[in-house]
Scaffold this active site. Structure first.
Site, short mmCIF file in Angstrom:
data_model
loop_
_atom_site.label_atom_id
_atom_site.label_comp_id
_atom_site.label_asym_id
_atom_site.label_seq_id
_atom_site.Cartn_x
_atom_site.Cartn_y
_atom_site.Cartn_z
CE LYS A 150 76.49 25.19 150.30
NZ LYS A 150 77.87 25.61 150.58
C1 LIG Z 1 74.06 19.50 147.42
C2 LIG Z 1 75.35 19.92 148.02
N1 LIG Z 1 76.12 19.03 148.64
C3 LIG Z 1 77.32 19.37 149.16
C4 LIG Z 1 77.81 20.65 149.07
C5 LIG Z 1 79.16 21.00 149.65
O1 LIG Z 1 79.09 21.84 150.77
P1 LIG Z 1 80.21 22.91 151.04
O2 LIG Z 1 79.97 24.06 150.10
O3 LIG Z 1 80.01 23.32 152.46
O4 LIG Z 1 81.54 22.31 150.79
C6 LIG Z 1 77.03 21.59 148.45
C7 LIG Z 1 77.53 22.93 148.29
O5 LIG Z 1 77.03 23.72 147.52
C8 LIG Z 1 75.76 21.24 147.91
O6 LIG Z 1 74.98 22.13 147.30
#
Ligand SMILES: Cc1ncc(COP(=O)(O)O)c(C=O)c1O
Length: 302
Positions: free
Chosen positions: A44
């Site tokens: 993120k």
């Molecule tokens: C720990 C974790 N894995 C996977 C994701 C999924 O990513 P995306 O929001 O880009 O779909 C997130 C999203 O918040 C996350 O916090």
């Protein structure tokens, strides 16, 4: 602020890619991109940086202005540390269940936090705060800079690290920003690549309504994210993983590969193993370790 933004861009991304040696089925190559090595501890950082830079470039943010987001997880941390470095005021709307430790970490970084009960109310309040205080509500679920960050950085890094030889990319779906951004980039360059999404068992993404109690931090259970719905053609298949299996895979990754990863990574690796078994000998898959197990102190007791 442009100089500081430039300096930050050198700190984020460029994460290592590790081949899983023991947990992968015989003859299959599964690679894990270690996004938890970003300074804020997750993938993120990339999108927080892109969303903030976009707002600065559009003239919407000046030093001291509030950046507002609805997030109790990795996006919140990413915004908090980046805002701190840029002299912006991070204001984070959290869900009521968030742990005290997480909130304390955000506050240590100088963010202001408020817990709001219903999801609808969280988003409504965020919009209001931006208007009242002259700031920006970043909104990772609607902000195209989310997809762009992964299209312009994560995707090209994977292509280069894999020498453009990839059979499948597997990724958990939260906002859908990663799978759509990376997926779009990979499909432009490798016609045959399969893009596989991962959600908790019983996710509303695959059923009329959410079923079962399974929850996996960061992955979509109740919300059907717009980025996924509008770009469904990029995703070839979505696999459901139970919470128990995600945790079991976290345990196996620690014991067999020497990695402490969060539960969404456990789910993604479990799905990648399933896909590798289907694709057979010689297949090359990539998935992402979004964050570390240290983000989930309650799971360290397992
Ligand atoms: C720990 C974790 N894995 C996977 C994701 C999924 O990513 P995306 O929001 O880009 O779909 C997130 C999203 O918040 C996350 O916090």
């Amino acid at each position: 602020m442009m100089e500081e933004l430039e300096a930050l861009s050198k700190l984020i991304g460029g994460t290592p890619l590790l081949r899983l040696r023991r947990i992968a089925p015989e003859g299959a190559e599964i690679y894990l991109k270690l996004e938890y090595t970003n300074p804020g501890g997750s993938h993120k950082d990339r999108i927080a940086y892109y969303m903030i830079r976009d707002a600065v470039e559009k003239g919407l943010l000046r030093r001291g202005d509030p950046v507002i987001e609805v997030s109790s997880g990795n996006t919140a941390t990413a915004i908090a540390w980046i805002a701190s470095r840029l002299g912006l005021r991070a204001m984070l709307i959290l869900e009521p269940e968030v742990s005290e430790v997480r909130e304390m970490a955000l506050r240590l970084l100088g963010a202001e936090t408020v817990r709001i009960e219903s999801e609808e109310e969280q988003f409504r309040r965020a919009g209001e705060m931006a208007e009242e205080m002259g700031g920006v509500f970043l909104n990772q679920f609607e902000n195209e800079a989310n997809i762009k960050a992964h299209y312009e950085t994560t995707g090209p890094e994977i292509l280069e690290q894999m020498n453009r030889d990839i059979d499948a990319f597997v990724m958990g779906i939260g906002t859908g920003g990663t799978i759509i951004g990376v997926g779009r980039r990979l499909k432009e360059e490798i016609g045959s690549v399969r893009i596989i999404g991962v959600v908790p068992r019983g996710s509303a993404l695959l059923h009329e309504e959410a079923r079962h109690e399974d929850r996996i931090g960061g992955l979509s259970k109740v919300i059907k994210p717009r980025f996924y719905i509008e770009n469904r053609h990029i995703v070839d298949q979505v696999i459901e993983v139970s919470q128990a299996m995600a945790i079991e895979t976290v345990r196996r990754l620690a014991a067999m590969e020497g990695l402490l990863v969060g539960p969404s990574t456990g789910a993604a690796v479990h799905a990648a193993i399933e896909v590798a078994e289907e694709l057979g000998e010689g297949c090359r898959l990539v998935t992402i370790a979004a964050d570390s197990l240290f983000r989930y102190p309650q799971l360290l007791r397992m």
